[in-house]
Design a protein around this motif. Structure first.
Motif, PDB file in Angstrom:
ATOM      1  N   ALA A  61       0.829  -1.206   0.000  1.00 31.81           N
ATOM      2  CA  ALA A  61       0.000   0.000   0.000  1.00 31.81           C
ATOM      3  C   ALA A  61       0.865   1.258   0.000  1.00 31.81           C
ATOM      4  CB  ALA A  61      -0.935  -0.013   1.213  1.00 31.81           C
ATOM      5  N   GLY A  62       1.933   1.251   0.778  1.00 35.38           N
ATOM      6  CA  GLY A  62       2.818   2.411   0.823  1.00 35.38           C
ATOM      7  C   GLY A  62       3.524   2.648  -0.494  1.00 35.38           C
ATOM      8  N   ALA A  63       3.952   1.568  -1.153  1.00 34.70           N
ATOM      9  CA  ALA A  63       4.613   1.719  -2.441  1.00 34.70           C
ATOM     10  C   ALA A  63       3.669   2.298  -3.488  1.00 34.70           C
ATOM     11  CB  ALA A  63       5.151   0.364  -2.911  1.00 34.70           C
ATOM     12  N   LEU A  64       2.396   1.888  -3.439  1.00 31.64           N
ATOM     13  CA  LEU A  64       1.412   2.403  -4.391  1.00 31.64           C
ATOM     14  C   LEU A  64       1.049   3.859  -4.096  1.00 31.64           C
ATOM     15  CD1 LEU A  64      -0.958  -0.699  -4.603  1.00 31.64           C
ATOM     16  CD2 LEU A  64       0.565   0.140  -6.405  1.00 31.64           C
ATOM     17  N   LEU A  65       0.972   4.184  -2.812  1.00 34.62           N
ATOM     18  CA  LEU A  65       0.561   5.535  -2.407  1.00 34.62           C
ATOM     19  C   LEU A  65       1.722   6.520  -2.354  1.00 34.62           C
ATOM     20  CD1 LEU A  65      -1.909   4.640   0.495  1.00 34.62           C
ATOM     21  CD2 LEU A  65      -2.519   5.485  -1.779  1.00 34.62           C
ATOM     22  N   GLY A  66       2.953   6.015  -2.347  1.00 38.06           N
ATOM     23  CA  GLY A  66       4.111   6.876  -2.168  1.00 38.06           C
ATOM     24  C   GLY A  66       4.160   8.079  -3.106  1.00 38.06           C
ATOM     25  N   PRO A  67       4.033   7.869  -4.428  1.00 40.52           N
ATOM     26  CA  PRO A  67       4.081   9.029  -5.331  1.00 40.52           C
ATOM     27  C   PRO A  67       2.986  10.051  -5.040  1.00 40.52           C
ATOM     28  CG  PRO A  67       4.394   6.999  -6.558  1.00 40.52           C
ATOM     29  CD  PRO A  67       3.982   6.597  -5.166  1.00 40.52           C
ATOM     30  N   LEU A  68       1.782   9.571  -4.712  1.00 40.66           N
ATOM     31  CA  LEU A  68       0.684  10.491  -4.406  1.00 40.66           C
ATOM     32  C   LEU A  68       0.955  11.252  -3.117  1.00 40.66           C
ATOM     33  CD1 LEU A  68      -2.144  11.611  -4.993  1.00 40.66           C
ATOM     34  CD2 LEU A  68      -3.085   9.631  -3.761  1.00 40.66           C
ATOM     35  N   VAL A  69       1.440  10.559  -2.098  1.00 42.54           N
ATOM     36  CA  VAL A  69       1.763  11.215  -0.834  1.00 42.54           C
ATOM     37  C   VAL A  69       2.863  12.256  -1.053  1.00 42.54           C
ATOM     38  CG1 VAL A  69       2.697  10.862   1.488  1.00 42.54           C
ATOM     39  CG2 VAL A  69       1.041   9.245   0.544  1.00 42.54           C
ATOM     40  N   GLY A  70       3.875  11.882  -1.852  1.00 48.12           N
ATOM     41  CA  GLY A  70       4.947  12.827  -2.149  1.00 48.12           C
ATOM     42  C   GLY A  70       4.454  14.047  -2.882  1.00 48.12           C
ATOM     43  N   LEU A  71       3.489  13.842  -3.800  1.00 48.73           N
ATOM     44  CA  LEU A  71       2.928  14.960  -4.558  1.00 48.73           C
ATOM     45  C   LEU A  71       2.113  15.881  -3.660  1.00 48.73           C
ATOM     46  CD1 LEU A  71       2.571  16.178  -7.427  1.00 48.73           C
ATOM     47  CD2 LEU A  71       0.511  14.769  -7.641  1.00 48.73           C
TER      48      LEU A  71
END
Length: 383
Positions: A61-71
């Motif tokens: 879940a973190g790997a999938l959400l990482g780019p969105l969280v970073g954005l």
């Protein structure tokens, strides 16, 4: 007169501290805890295996959400959030005996630790690469991923000492405080703005990552699920070596990880497509060693598992950077998600297999060997 650290490596040091915390401690620190949790009656063997799989799911879940969280938050704030969540997950796990929810309480916080690790892994490598001069990217990438091995070594030293002196709650809390200390070190050194276009690789349109590279990396993840959850328990309960021996074996895993990552980035730069098969061959040898009946084979399996299972991330990151240039972050995020997904699915399957086999380790490591052999075959075809 001692030389001051190279300022250009400050972001890489921060990245290494981050992965030391959220992967080396928050994720892999669970491996030497596994047999102690079972021996202490906190969970059964099957439940302990399931907690490892749940952590893999959180990582996915973190790997999938990482780019969105970073954005949404910006890379620096996202990295702060990941490290804060990792520290909190361990401090909360220390409350397990006082919590009325038992296994679900630990499961929720192991998922949170995985989430923190996935977000951080998806963001920190590309962020460091973006602020590093092209000539130093292989070295910087290896330094960042080496934080995982350093964290494994640290966990292997801390867990047995904390368990023997203060019990399981002290072990969880001690690891949580260590994560917080690493966060304090990393925060002022987080990667800033990317390097100027004049020193960066030329900007290009969207690129395609080598399919065989991604598939081999994914199969490596599936094969490594066995040692990344069960290796400490193999030593402690499978061979009757005890919890302290599990910590020592895990130190060998961490030392192997340090060797594999510090050499992985440079090897990928120098050997190109030949690097991936070398690391996969080491993984096959590691799983084969774990199946040998003599206890002396376990440290060998640990050393080779760390070298290949952790070091292959440095190899894959360097190969992706060479193949995709400025598009590395997007492809690395996908590769991390596939890696996490493979480990989550394999982790649940192995937990069922482990319980079905009556806590026998051979079927689990045999499955890992088969998956690793498949990864080696694919790696030899990297285009």
């Amino acid at each position: 007169m001692s030389r001051a650290p190279d300022p250009a490596l400050r972001p890489a040091l921060a990245g290494a501290a981050a992965l030391c915390a959220v992967i080396g401690l928050a994720r892999f620190g669970y491996v030497p805890l596994f047999p102690a949790l079972v021996a202490g009656g906190w969970v059964g063997g099957g439940e302990a295996g399931a907690l490892g799989a749940i952590n893999f799911t959180g990582y996915l879940a973190g790997a999938l959400l990482g780019p969105l969280v970073g954005l949404r938050l910006g890379t620096r704030r996202a990295l702060d959030a990941g490290m804060a969540l990792a520290a909190l997950s361990f401090l909360a796990s220390a409350l397990h005996p006082a919590a009325p929810w038992g296994f679900p309480w630990l499961a929720a916080w192991r998922a949170a630790a995985g989430l923190a690790g996935g977000v951080t892994m998806a963001l920190v490598g590309p962020a460091v690469q973006a602020v590093t001069e092209p000539a130093r990217r292989g070295r910087a990438g290896g330094l960042v991923i080496s934080g995982v091995g350093a964290g494994v070594v640290l966990a292997s030293l801390l867990v047995p000492a904390l368990v023997s002196t203060g019990g399981l709650s002290a072990a969880w809390a001690g690891l949580g405080l260590a994560i917080a200390a690493l966060w304090a070190f990393a925060h002022p050194r987080w990667p800033g703005a990317p390097v100027a276009p004049s020193t960066a690789a030329p900007a290009t349109g969207p690129t395609r990552a080598p399919a065989s590279l991604i598939l081999a990396y994914t199969l490596s993840a599936a094969g490594m699920a066995a040692p990344m959850v069960y290796l400490g328990d193999l030593a402690a309960r499978g061979h009757g070596m005890g919890v302290a021996a599990a910590g020592l074996v895990w130190a060998f895993f961490g030392l192997g990880g340090l060797l594999g990552t510090l050499s992985g980035g440079r090897a990928a730069d120098r050997l190109g497509a030949r690097a991936m098969p070398l690391w996969m061959a080491a993984q096959v040898a590691a799983l084969a060693a774990a199946l040998l009946p003599h206890p002396a084979a376990v440290p060998i399996a640990a050393l080779l598992s760390g070298f290949s299972g952790i070091g292959i991330s440095a190899v894959a990151l360097a190969r992706l950077r060479a193949a995709t240039g400025a598009d590395t972050a997007r492809h690395w995020s996908r590769a991390t998600a596939l890696y996490a997904g493979a480990q989550a699915l394999t982790g649940y399957a192995l937990a069922v297999l482990f319980a079905w086999a009556g806590d026998a380790h051979a079927p689990v490591f045999l499955a890992g060997l088969v998956l690793s052999l498949a990864g080696l075959i694919v790696a030899r075809r990297e285009d």
